[in-house]
Design a protein around this motif. Structure first.
Motif, short mmCIF file in Angstrom:
data_model
loop_
_atom_site.label_atom_id
_atom_site.label_comp_id
_atom_site.label_asym_id
_atom_site.label_seq_id
_atom_site.Cartn_x
_atom_site.Cartn_y
_atom_site.Cartn_z
N VAL A 255 0.87 -1.17 0.00
CA VAL A 255 0.00 0.00 0.00
C VAL A 255 0.91 1.22 0.00
O VAL A 255 1.77 1.37 0.86
CB VAL A 255 -0.97 -0.01 1.20
N GLN B 161 -2.43 -2.91 -9.91
CA GLN B 161 -2.69 -1.87 -8.94
C GLN B 161 -4.08 -1.29 -9.11
O GLN B 161 -4.65 -1.26 -10.20
CB GLN B 161 -1.64 -0.77 -8.98
N ASN C 231 -0.67 -3.58 -5.76
CA ASN C 231 -0.45 -2.29 -5.11
C ASN C 231 -1.75 -1.51 -4.98
O ASN C 231 -2.48 -1.32 -5.95
CB ASN C 231 0.55 -1.45 -5.92
N ALA C 232 -2.02 -1.05 -3.77
CA ALA C 232 -3.15 -0.15 -3.51
C ALA C 232 -2.60 1.27 -3.48
O ALA C 232 -1.84 1.63 -2.58
CB ALA C 232 -3.83 -0.50 -2.20
N VAL D 267 -2.95 4.88 -2.61
CA VAL D 267 -3.80 5.61 -1.68
C VAL D 267 -3.30 7.03 -1.39
O VAL D 267 -3.97 7.77 -0.67
CB VAL D 267 -3.95 4.84 -0.35
N LEU E 236 -6.81 4.65 2.99
CA LEU E 236 -5.91 3.57 3.37
C LEU E 236 -6.70 2.29 3.70
O LEU E 236 -6.33 1.19 3.27
CB LEU E 236 -5.07 3.99 4.57
N GLY F 221 -7.94 0.63 0.57
CA GLY F 221 -6.85 -0.09 -0.07
C GLY F 221 -6.52 -1.39 0.63
O GLY F 221 -6.30 -2.42 -0.01
N LEU F 222 -6.49 -1.37 1.96
CA LEU F 222 -6.22 -2.59 2.72
C LEU F 222 -7.32 -3.62 2.53
O LEU F 222 -7.06 -4.83 2.47
CB LEU F 222 -6.05 -2.25 4.20
N LEU G 22 -6.67 -5.27 -0.83
CA LEU G 22 -5.51 -6.15 -0.76
C LEU G 22 -5.83 -7.44 -0.01
O LEU G 22 -5.32 -8.51 -0.36
CB LEU G 22 -4.35 -5.43 -0.08
#
Length: 444
Positions: A202, A220, A266-267, A269, A285, A288-289, A292
């Motif tokens: 991230v 991503q 890949n995130a 953010v 964030l 994004g997590l 993932l």
């Protein structure tokens, strides 16, 4: 994490500024005559004083310059409007308690439908509600009136929820895009394994068009939505490109991809602030997590830092409970700084940086959160515009450990993989695990 480059011209400046007294001591006929030995002793003492003075001035100048690189967030204004690509104000970033930064008057809460319903009160406006299935949480983001913008005020009206809500804090890779060095150092590493591992990170966006990623598999997704029809946030690329290049990038010569057969998720953010600084809201964030966590990855690299946050702590705990290994940079705020997160949460593998002489990176955080050390000072990384630059920081040490764990996790549990790395770590500093180097150096 913050990348601080060596400032080679500072000693020259100091020498120039002190050139006159040094030359004065070394000229004339003071070494002649009957009083020669005494005069030489006096001169030698004076020379030592000048040398010490020069050393102090050089150190002070290095300290002044590197301090601006070490924590550029301190130079941000108390209120900073964050703009979209179209020039619209997306939100305002503000300084909050304990030296942190957050989105102005925004808070996050995780809870059940019934608990979230309790937010229906004067002074509270719900902005976004979403189910983060990968994290097993219901998340709501809300804005409060100025008089409710504190934990004490929210505790008075939401006493049963206050332990599960927190600010929409801002997290940062700490130092983005300092002036590039024209020539990167000669790399010294090998591929760690050719297994088709699945690794997550991230970070900022990755410049996937860079030649070093020609053979890499990078997937991503971007998490930078803003409220309303205000456009899109600008995406920085330097930090994520550098971090990714240390795992799956082939930088040529003696620096092949550490994970040549990996798929990297890949995130993205992070948004652009100003003066080449970037930040990530906790809301982005977490999105994004969540993404993932649904990609069947074995290990997640987190080269960012920020304040302790109740919502983030819950998310980290949930990810660890699901068996995901989390590797995080410990941060670059200096040896006397308090712990930074998420590296300081229990169960997270905290990584610090050392140079080629096994000396600790001068700005690395220290503490019980440090588990391993890896090379992270003056290492070659990919630059978004092409080519390589030499960068430093705990951000660049973390992906080395992430890559090593990814290889181990192919045939071992998380606990076994970490124990295996502990067994291969070279002890540095005090005997055994210590607050500076952790279990020691992983020289990969």
């Amino acid at each position: 994490m913050k990348h601080f480059r060596k400032i080679h011209w500072l000693p020259a400046l100091a020498l120039a500024s002190l050139a006159t007294p040094v030359l004065a001591l070394g000229t004339g006929s003071v070494l002649d005559g009957a009083a020669g030995p005494v005069t030489r002793q006096v001169e030698q003492s004076a020379e030592r004083l000048v040398e010490r003075r020069m050393a102090r001035q050089v150190e002070e100048r290095v300290e002044t310059v590197s301090e601006s690189f070490r924590n550029p967030l301190e130079n941000l204004p108390a209120e900073l409007p964050v703009l979209t690509k179209q020039g619209e104000v997306a939100f305002t970033e503000v300084a909050v308690e304990d030296g942190g930064r957050a989105v102005e008057r925004q808070w996050l809460l995780t809870g059940t439908d019934e608990e979230i319903a309790r937010l229906d009160q004067p002074g509270i406006t719900l902005l976004k509600r979403q189910e983060l299935a990968g994290l097993g949480l219901n998340l709501v983001r809300f804005r409060v009136s100025p008089e409710l913008d504190s934990r004490q005020a929210l505790q008075a009206i939401l006493p049963k929820l206050v332990d599960r809500l927190d600010r929409n804090h801002i997290y940062s890779p700490q130092a983005d895009e300092p002036p590039p060095e024209p020539q990167a150092r000669s790399p010294r590493w090998q591929s760690l394994c050719s297994s088709p591992v699945r690794v997550g990170m991230v970070d900022t966006s990755i410049a996937t068009g860079h030649p070093s990623f020609r053979q890499a598999r990078v997937v991503q997704s971007r998490f930078l939505d803003v409220d309303g029809a205000k456009g899109q946030l600008s995406e920085p690329r330097a930090h994520g490109t550098a971090v990714a290049s240390l795992m799956v990038g082939d930088l040529g010569n003696d620096s092949p991809a550490r994970l040549p057969s990996a798929t990297l998720f890949n995130a993205s953010v992070f948004y652009d602030r100003n003066r080449n600084l970037s930040g990530a809201t906790l809301g982005h964030l977490l999105e994004g997590l969540n993404w993932l966590s649904e990609q069947d990855i074995s290990v997640l690299n987190i080269s960012l830092t920020g304040p302790d946050n109740r919502v983030l702590a819950t998310v980290i705990r949930n990810l660890l409970d699901r068996g995901l290994v989390l590797v995080a940079a410990v941060g670059n705020q200096g040896p006397a700084a308090p712990p930074l997160y998420p590296a300081a949460y229990p169960g997270v593998v905290g990584v610090t940086a050392v140079d080629d002489s096994n000396e600790l990176y001068r700005w690395a955080n220290r503490g019980e959160q440090v588990m391993f050390a890896a090379r992270g000072v003056s290492v070659p990384v990919a630059a978004p515009e092409g080519g390589r630059v030499s960068d430093s920081g705990t951000s660049l040490a973390a992906p080395v450990v992430t890559a090593a764990l990814a290889c181990r996790l192919r045939e071992a549990s998380a606990e076994q993989a970490i124990e295996a790395l502990i067994g291969t770590a070279r002890d540095l500093g005090e005997p055994g695990r210590d607050r500076s180097f952790g279990h020691g150096l992983l020289d990969y």
